[in-house]
Scaffold this motif. Structure first.
Motif, PDB file in Angstrom:
ATOM      1  N   VAL A  82     -26.582  44.785 -44.509  1.00 51.37           N
ATOM      2  CA  VAL A  82     -26.440  45.669 -43.361  1.00 51.37           C
ATOM      3  C   VAL A  82     -25.259  45.199 -42.543  1.00 51.37           C
ATOM      4  O   VAL A  82     -25.169  44.034 -42.172  1.00 51.37           O
ATOM      5  CB  VAL A  82     -27.729  45.674 -42.507  1.00 51.37           C
ATOM      6  CG1 VAL A  82     -27.516  46.438 -41.216  1.00 51.37           C
ATOM      7  CG2 VAL A  82     -28.884  46.260 -43.297  1.00 51.37           C
ATOM      8  N   VAL A  83     -24.341  46.088 -42.306  1.00 54.92           N
ATOM      9  CA  VAL A  83     -23.185  45.767 -41.487  1.00 54.92           C
ATOM     10  C   VAL A  83     -23.482  46.105 -40.029  1.00 54.92           C
ATOM     11  O   VAL A  83     -23.277  45.297 -39.142  1.00 54.92           O
ATOM     12  CB  VAL A  83     -21.931  46.523 -41.984  1.00 54.92           C
ATOM     13  CG1 VAL A  83     -20.745  46.238 -41.092  1.00 54.92           C
ATOM     14  CG2 VAL A  83     -21.623  46.139 -43.421  1.00 54.92           C
TER      15      VAL A  83
ATOM     16  N   THR B 287     -26.367  38.381 -34.857  1.00 49.03           N
ATOM     17  CA  THR B 287     -24.943  38.058 -34.887  1.00 49.03           C
ATOM     18  C   THR B 287     -24.330  37.981 -33.504  1.00 49.03           C
ATOM     19  O   THR B 287     -23.276  37.381 -33.328  1.00 49.03           O
ATOM     20  CB  THR B 287     -24.160  39.123 -35.677  1.00 49.03           C
ATOM     21  OG1 THR B 287     -24.255  40.372 -34.986  1.00 49.03           O
ATOM     22  CG2 THR B 287     -24.697  39.254 -37.095  1.00 49.03           C
ATOM     23  N   GLY B 288     -24.982  38.623 -32.545  1.00 44.71           N
ATOM     24  CA  GLY B 288     -24.412  38.672 -31.205  1.00 44.71           C
ATOM     25  C   GLY B 288     -23.414  39.812 -31.046  1.00 44.71           C
ATOM     26  O   GLY B 288     -22.945  40.095 -29.941  1.00 44.71           O
ATOM     27  N   ASP B 289     -23.065  40.467 -32.153  1.00 41.47           N
ATOM     28  CA  ASP B 289     -22.147  41.604 -32.090  1.00 41.47           C
ATOM     29  C   ASP B 289     -22.864  42.813 -31.506  1.00 41.47           C
ATOM     30  O   ASP B 289     -24.032  43.059 -31.817  1.00 41.47           O
ATOM     31  CB  ASP B 289     -21.631  41.970 -33.485  1.00 41.47           C
ATOM     32  CG  ASP B 289     -20.823  40.860 -34.125  1.00 41.47           C
ATOM     33  OD1 ASP B 289     -20.278  40.015 -33.368  1.00 41.47           O
ATOM     34  OD2 ASP B 289     -20.735  40.829 -35.361  1.00 41.47           O
ATOM     35  N   PRO B 290     -22.161  43.588 -30.680  1.00 38.79           N
ATOM     36  CA  PRO B 290     -22.800  44.799 -30.152  1.00 38.79           C
ATOM     37  C   PRO B 290     -22.957  45.845 -31.261  1.00 38.79           C
ATOM     38  O   PRO B 290     -22.191  45.867 -32.219  1.00 38.79           O
ATOM     39  CB  PRO B 290     -21.819  45.287 -29.090  1.00 38.79           C
ATOM     40  CG  PRO B 290     -20.508  44.722 -29.502  1.00 38.79           C
ATOM     41  CD  PRO B 290     -20.802  43.424 -30.188  1.00 38.79           C
ATOM     42  N   VAL B 291     -23.994  46.681 -31.120  1.00 40.94           N
ATOM     43  CA  VAL B 291     -24.187  47.775 -32.068  1.00 40.94           C
ATOM     44  C   VAL B 291     -23.145  48.841 -31.761  1.00 40.94           C
ATOM     45  O   VAL B 291     -22.992  49.272 -30.626  1.00 40.94           O
ATOM     46  CB  VAL B 291     -25.608  48.366 -31.939  1.00 40.94           C
ATOM     47  CG1 VAL B 291     -25.745  49.623 -32.783  1.00 40.94           C
ATOM     48  CG2 VAL B 291     -26.638  47.331 -32.331  1.00 40.94           C
TER      49      VAL B 291
END
Length: 157
Positions: free
Chosen positions: A9-10, A46-50
């Motif tokens: 899943v990216v 990951t801490g990355d925003p969606v």
């Protein structure tokens, strides 16, 4: 990571439910995919925003996914007629597999029904007896006639 090890899943795009089952709609290395939550083995934050793709609307996408899967599971289509008083029961039995056609010839109700196979659709319709008249396909009409003969042979004393 799902049970399909090559699937990563990216971008998770949202959660949706059908019945009691939850699904993750996600953008993956292989494009937009849907995963049953219970089949996801691991997840890492990951801490990355969606980031959703432009124009992506989860409700709209989920409706499209459900419709596509329903069509794959019920590829047989039949045309039939019934009376208006049978419609509530047909809706209970067939749910989203029943589509009523808009026509101006009451009291006849024209409809389209979907099923898994000719035999399974015939067995579902057999309980309605003469309440439903199948117009097409001919294979379904034949299967209903054979089923009727089986029932008569089994239950006639």
């Amino acid at each position: 990571r799902s049970r399909a090890p090559s699937e990563r899943v990216v971008h998770p795009l949202g959660l949706a439910t059908k019945g009691r089952t939850w699904y993750l709609v996600a953008d993956t290395d292989k494009g937009l995919r849907t995963f049953r939550i219970e089949q996801i083995e691991t997840a890492e934050r990951t801490g990355d925003p969606v980031v959703r793709p432009a124009g992506f609307e989860l409700t709209t996408e989920w409706a499209r996914i459900v419709a596509r899967v329903d069509l794959m599971r019920t590829p047989i289509t039949a045309r039939a007629t019934t009376s208006a008083d049978a419609v509530p029961i047909l809706r209970m039995v067939f749910g989203t597999r029943l589509h009523l056609e808009e026509r101006d010839d009451p009291p006849v109700v024209h409809m389209e029904l979907r099923g898994h196979s000719i035999r399974s659709l015939a067995t579902e319709l057999a309980g309605f007896g003469g309440w439903v008249t199948v117009e097409a396909p001919e294979e379904l009409r034949t299967a209903l006639a054979l089923l009727g003969e089986e029932l008569v042979a089994t239950y006639r004393s």
